[in-house]
Design a protein around this motif. Structure first.
Motif, PDB file in Angstrom:
ATOM      1  N   LEU A 175     -24.389   8.718 -81.842  1.00  0.00           N
ATOM      2  CA  LEU A 175     -24.114   7.975 -80.607  1.00  0.00           C
ATOM      3  C   LEU A 175     -25.302   8.037 -79.662  1.00  0.00           C
ATOM      4  CD1 LEU A 175     -21.028   9.993 -80.747  1.00  0.00           C
ATOM      5  CD2 LEU A 175     -20.598   7.632 -80.287  1.00  0.00           C
ATOM      6  N   SER A 176     -25.494   6.957 -78.916  1.00  0.00           N
ATOM      7  CA  SER A 176     -26.535   6.910 -77.887  1.00  0.00           C
ATOM      8  C   SER A 176     -26.140   5.852 -76.864  1.00  0.00           C
ATOM      9  CB  SER A 176     -27.885   6.552 -78.525  1.00  0.00           C
ATOM     10  OG  SER A 176     -28.885   6.465 -77.538  1.00  0.00           O
ATOM     11  N   LEU A 177     -26.437   6.099 -75.611  1.00  0.00           N
ATOM     12  CA  LEU A 177     -26.138   5.154 -74.516  1.00  0.00           C
ATOM     13  C   LEU A 177     -24.660   4.735 -74.516  1.00  0.00           C
ATOM     14  CD1 LEU A 177     -29.408   3.040 -74.676  1.00  0.00           C
ATOM     15  CD2 LEU A 177     -28.713   4.532 -72.810  1.00  0.00           C
ATOM     16  N   GLY A 178     -23.794   5.702 -74.798  1.00  0.00           N
ATOM     17  CA  GLY A 178     -22.352   5.467 -74.679  1.00  0.00           C
ATOM     18  C   GLY A 178     -21.715   4.667 -75.786  1.00  0.00           C
ATOM     19  N   ASP A 179     -22.471   4.400 -76.874  1.00  0.00           N
ATOM     20  CA  ASP A 179     -21.877   3.623 -77.957  1.00  0.00           C
ATOM     21  C   ASP A 179     -22.349   4.149 -79.312  1.00  0.00           C
ATOM     22  OD1 ASP A 179     -20.221   1.731 -79.068  1.00  0.00           O
ATOM     23  OD2 ASP A 179     -21.011   0.070 -77.883  1.00  0.00           O
ATOM     24  N   ILE A 180     -21.773   3.588 -80.370  1.00  0.00           N
ATOM     25  CA  ILE A 180     -22.058   4.042 -81.734  1.00  0.00           C
ATOM     26  C   ILE A 180     -23.288   3.334 -82.285  1.00  0.00           C
ATOM     27  CG2 ILE A 180     -21.177   4.036 -84.098  1.00  0.00           C
ATOM     28  CD1 ILE A 180     -18.334   4.309 -82.879  1.00  0.00           C
ATOM     29  N   VAL A 181     -24.270   4.115 -82.733  1.00  0.00           N
ATOM     30  CA  VAL A 181     -25.452   3.559 -83.393  1.00  0.00           C
ATOM     31  C   VAL A 181     -25.171   3.470 -84.895  1.00  0.00           C
ATOM     32  CG1 VAL A 181     -27.902   3.917 -83.907  1.00  0.00           C
ATOM     33  CG2 VAL A 181     -27.000   4.542 -81.652  1.00  0.00           C
ATOM     34  N   TYR A 182     -24.596   4.527 -85.436  1.00  0.00           N
ATOM     35  CA  TYR A 182     -24.206   4.547 -86.844  1.00  0.00           C
ATOM     36  C   TYR A 182     -22.899   5.320 -86.953  1.00  0.00           C
ATOM     37  CZ  TYR A 182     -23.844   6.025 -91.720  1.00  0.00           C
ATOM     38  OH  TYR A 182     -23.382   6.257 -92.981  1.00  0.00           O
ATOM     39  N   ALA A 183     -21.983   4.842 -87.761  1.00  0.00           N
ATOM     40  CA  ALA A 183     -20.744   5.594 -87.987  1.00  0.00           C
ATOM     41  C   ALA A 183     -20.230   5.308 -89.379  1.00  0.00           C
ATOM     42  CB  ALA A 183     -19.683   5.235 -86.956  1.00  0.00           C
ATOM     43  N   ARG A 184     -19.649   6.327 -89.951  1.00  0.00           N
ATOM     44  CA  ARG A 184     -19.019   6.164 -91.262  1.00  0.00           C
ATOM     45  C   ARG A 184     -17.737   6.972 -91.270  1.00  0.00           C
ATOM     46  NH1 ARG A 184     -21.105   8.346 -97.021  1.00  0.00           N
ATOM     47  NH2 ARG A 184     -19.568   7.311 -98.314  1.00  0.00           N
ATOM     48  N   SER A 185     -16.690   6.359 -91.776  1.00  0.00           N
ATOM     49  CA  SER A 185     -15.399   7.032 -91.858  1.00  0.00           C
ATOM     50  C   SER A 185     -15.043   7.199 -93.330  1.00  0.00           C
ATOM     51  CB  SER A 185     -14.335   6.184 -91.148  1.00  0.00           C
ATOM     52  OG  SER A 185     -13.079   6.798 -91.231  1.00  0.00           O
ATOM     53  N   ILE A 186     -14.868   8.456 -93.761  1.00  0.00           N
ATOM     54  CA  ILE A 186     -14.452   8.670 -95.151  1.00  0.00           C
ATOM     55  C   ILE A 186     -13.021   9.219 -95.148  1.00  0.00           C
ATOM     56  CG2 ILE A 186     -16.764   8.966 -96.133  1.00  0.00           C
ATOM     57  CD1 ILE A 186     -16.256  12.014 -96.085  1.00  0.00           C
ATOM     58  N   ARG A 187     -12.231   8.770 -96.087  1.00  0.00           N
ATOM     59  CA  ARG A 187     -10.817   9.146 -96.098  1.00  0.00           C
ATOM     60  C   ARG A 187     -10.628  10.508 -96.776  1.00  0.00           C
ATOM     61  NH1 ARG A 187      -7.431   3.873 -94.788  1.00  0.00           N
ATOM     62  NH2 ARG A 187      -8.979   3.111 -93.357  1.00  0.00           N
ATOM     63  N   VAL A 188     -11.271  11.492 -96.159  1.00  0.00           N
ATOM     64  CA  VAL A 188     -11.207  12.876 -96.633  1.00  0.00           C
ATOM     65  C   VAL A 188     -11.002  13.749 -95.406  1.00  0.00           C
ATOM     66  CG1 VAL A 188     -12.556  14.784 -97.616  1.00  0.00           C
ATOM     67  CG2 VAL A 188     -12.713  12.516 -98.631  1.00  0.00           C
ATOM     68  N   GLY A 189     -10.039  14.660 -95.456  1.00  0.00           N
ATOM     69  CA  GLY A 189      -9.798  15.540 -94.309  1.00  0.00           C
ATOM     70  C   GLY A 189      -8.932  16.719 -94.718  1.00  0.00           C
ATOM     71  N   GLY A 190      -8.201  17.252 -93.746  1.00  0.00           N
ATOM     72  CA  GLY A 190      -7.367  18.426 -93.989  1.00  0.00           C
ATOM     73  C   GLY A 190      -6.327  18.211 -95.073  1.00  0.00           C
ATOM     74  N   ASP A 191      -5.733  17.002 -95.121  1.00  0.00           N
ATOM     75  CA  ASP A 191      -4.712  16.728 -96.139  1.00  0.00           C
ATOM     76  C   ASP A 191      -5.305  16.757 -97.545  1.00  0.00           C
ATOM     77  OD1 ASP A 191      -2.867  16.471 -94.177  1.00  0.00           O
ATOM     78  OD2 ASP A 191      -2.608  14.301 -94.319  1.00  0.00           O
ATOM     79  N   ARG A 192      -6.521  16.195 -97.680  1.00  0.00           N
ATOM     80  CA  ARG A 192      -7.188  16.205 -98.991  1.00  0.00           C
ATOM     81  C   ARG A 192      -7.512  17.638 -99.423  1.00  0.00           C
ATOM     82  NH1 ARG A 192     -10.347  12.308-101.524  1.00  0.00           N
ATOM     83  NH2 ARG A 192      -8.930  10.845-100.505  1.00  0.00           N
ATOM     84  N   MET A 193      -7.861  18.478 -98.442  1.00  0.00           N
ATOM     85  CA  MET A 193      -8.111  19.902 -98.756  1.00  0.00           C
ATOM     86  C   MET A 193      -6.846  20.552 -99.305  1.00  0.00           C
ATOM     87  SD  MET A 193     -10.395  21.104 -95.485  1.00  0.00           S
ATOM     88  CE  MET A 193     -11.752  20.102 -94.868  1.00  0.00           C
ATOM     89  N   ASP A 194      -5.696  20.268 -98.670  1.00  0.00           N
ATOM     90  CA  ASP A 194      -4.414  20.819 -99.145  1.00  0.00           C
ATOM     91  C   ASP A 194      -4.121  20.357-100.575  1.00  0.00           C
ATOM     92  OD1 ASP A 194      -4.174  21.914 -96.631  1.00  0.00           O
ATOM     93  OD2 ASP A 194      -2.679  20.467 -95.916  1.00  0.00           O
ATOM     94  N   GLU A 195      -4.353  19.056-100.827  1.00  0.00           N
ATOM     95  CA  GLU A 195      -4.113  18.497-102.163  1.00  0.00           C
ATOM     96  C   GLU A 195      -5.015  19.161-103.210  1.00  0.00           C
ATOM     97  OE1 GLU A 195      -4.742  14.292-101.769  1.00  0.00           O
ATOM     98  OE2 GLU A 195      -3.122  14.099-100.287  1.00  0.00           O
ATOM     99  N   SER A 196      -6.275  19.450-102.811  1.00  0.00           N
ATOM    100  CA  SER A 196      -7.225  20.090-103.727  1.00  0.00           C
ATOM    101  C   SER A 196      -6.763  21.491-104.107  1.00  0.00           C
ATOM    102  CB  SER A 196      -8.620  20.172-103.081  1.00  0.00           C
ATOM    103  OG  SER A 196      -9.104  18.894-102.775  1.00  0.00           O
ATOM    104  N   ILE A 197      -6.216  22.218-103.121  1.00  0.00           N
ATOM    105  CA  ILE A 197      -5.714  23.572-103.386  1.00  0.00           C
ATOM    106  C   ILE A 197      -4.506  23.512-104.321  1.00  0.00           C
ATOM    107  CG2 ILE A 197      -4.617  25.603-102.322  1.00  0.00           C
ATOM    108  CD1 ILE A 197      -6.404  25.015 -99.816  1.00  0.00           C
ATOM    109  N   ILE A 198      -3.594  22.541-104.074  1.00  0.00           N
ATOM    110  CA  ILE A 198      -2.403  22.380-104.927  1.00  0.00           C
ATOM    111  C   ILE A 198      -2.807  22.077-106.370  1.00  0.00           C
ATOM    112  CG2 ILE A 198      -0.378  20.913-105.377  1.00  0.00           C
ATOM    113  CD1 ILE A 198      -0.127  20.599-102.277  1.00  0.00           C
TER     114      ILE A 198
END
Length: 348
Positions: A175-198
């Motif tokens: 981020l710079s000057l109050g806005d996004i210069v580059y952003a990427r959203s990947i569908r990986v988070g806490g839930d995926r970690m739980d699934e990996s452990i299971i």
């Protein structure tokens, strides 16, 4: 705006909602975060009609433990609405809980959304919030909210990098000057970690565990890298033996959890590296000076900052209140709406 909406606005307290995959937080203007509950709804169907039995904390206890007539579900999946009707009931419940007043209250609501959300997904969130009783619904990108909540100077002409690891998505943004210069959203988070452990325990130990046990393992001894002694802390867990079908108790070590989470961690590290490679040189130089800020519940995973530091060579720090950063940032966008109006979308 109708006359009812006008008077509803007078008697309402505007609010910001972090509508998360795992937890929903509500920030009320002038009062801060006053509600933090799991994004879970329990209901049963009677004569074709859905009747909501519990929302939030009460219904989370029911996950994986309900009889056939009752279902406990998470209406949010990977940061966006997966079940429209149930999500609407959940939002309605939280708005009522915060207001403790009649349906006459019609607050203005700002909700954060993943940067990678499609126009259809954004429209679904906005429509759910309006149907739940809001007079106006604004959307703010999650990376901007996370950076504001972490206290980063995003309005300055310098590069700031934030990595927000939530329940359903990981947002990596510069981020710079109050806005996004580059952003990427990947569908990986806490839930995926739980699934990996299971799935790891199913493969390696022939043990089947539930989501709540996996989450307990992650928060107790979860680690983003191998422990220095090759084993680390241990804990006893219970599940069902897949070979003979009876309940069983085993000991699991931190090293085993790190092995289970290795693929998920690799995806997060790759997203950070891709962001650094794509960032303009001058902003990349700022990031070398300032480092990377981690926010979200996933940032609390053991040694995550060290793992990213080893991978990138940059200074990596965890925000003070990482779990609530997005909600605090969305709330600040509500408090300082005039200064941040470019970041709030009321129209799409």
């Amino acid at each position: 705006m109708s006359i009812l909406d006008y008077f509803g606005g007078i008697f309402s307290t505007d609010m910001a909602i972090d509508l998360g995959t795992a937890n929903t937080l509500v920030y009320v203007k002038g009062r801060g975060i006053i509600l933090s509950e799991p994004s879970v709804v329990a209901y049963h169907v009677m004569d074709g009609q859905i009747k909501v039995l519990a929302v939030g904390e009460d219904s989370k206890m029911m996950l994986g433990r309900t009889p056939g007539s009752i279902e406990a579900i998470r209406p949010m999946h990977e940061g966006v609405i997966a079940d429209f009707d149930t999500a609407e009931e959940m939002i309605k419940h939280f708005i009522r809980k915060v207001h403790k007043r009649s349906a006459f209250s019609k607050p203005k609501v700002i909700v954060c959304v993943p940067h990678g959300a499609t126009p259809v997904e954004k429209r679904a969130i906005r429509q759910s919030v309006l149907s739940a009783g809001a007079r106006r619904a604004g959307l703010i990108a999650e990376p901007i909210a996370a950076a504001i909540g972490a206290g980063m100077p995003i309005t300055d002409p310098t590069g700031n990098m934030v990595v927000d690891i939530g329940g359903g998505t990981t947002e990596v943004a510069v981020l710079s000057l109050g806005d996004i210069v580059y952003a990427r959203s990947i569908r990986v988070g806490g839930d995926r970690m739980d699934e990996s452990i299971i799935s790891y325990l199913r493969r390696q130990q022939n043990l089947l565990i539930g989501e709540s046990t996996a989450e307990r393992i992650k928060t107790s001894i979860g680690s983003a890298r191998m422990p220095d002694d090759g084993r680390g802390a241990t804990m006893l867990i219970r599940g069902r033996d897949l070979l003979n079908g009876i309940p069983k108790e085993i000991e699991i070590s931190q090293a085993q959890v790190a092995e289970a989470l290795a693929e998920t961690m690799q995806q997060i590290c790759e997203a950070v590296m891709t962001a650094l490679e794509t960032t303009p040189p001058d902003l990349a130089a700022d990031i070398v000076d300032r480092g990377v800020m981690l926010t979200g519940g996933g940032a609390l995973l053991g040694d995550l900052d060290l793992a990213l530091r080893e991978q990138t060579g940059l200074a990596v720090s965890i925000a003070d209140d990482s779990l609530n950063c997005v909600a605090i940032g969305t709330g600040k966008a509500l408090e300082y709406e005039k200064q941040l109006r470019h970041a709030i979308d009321y129209d799409s």
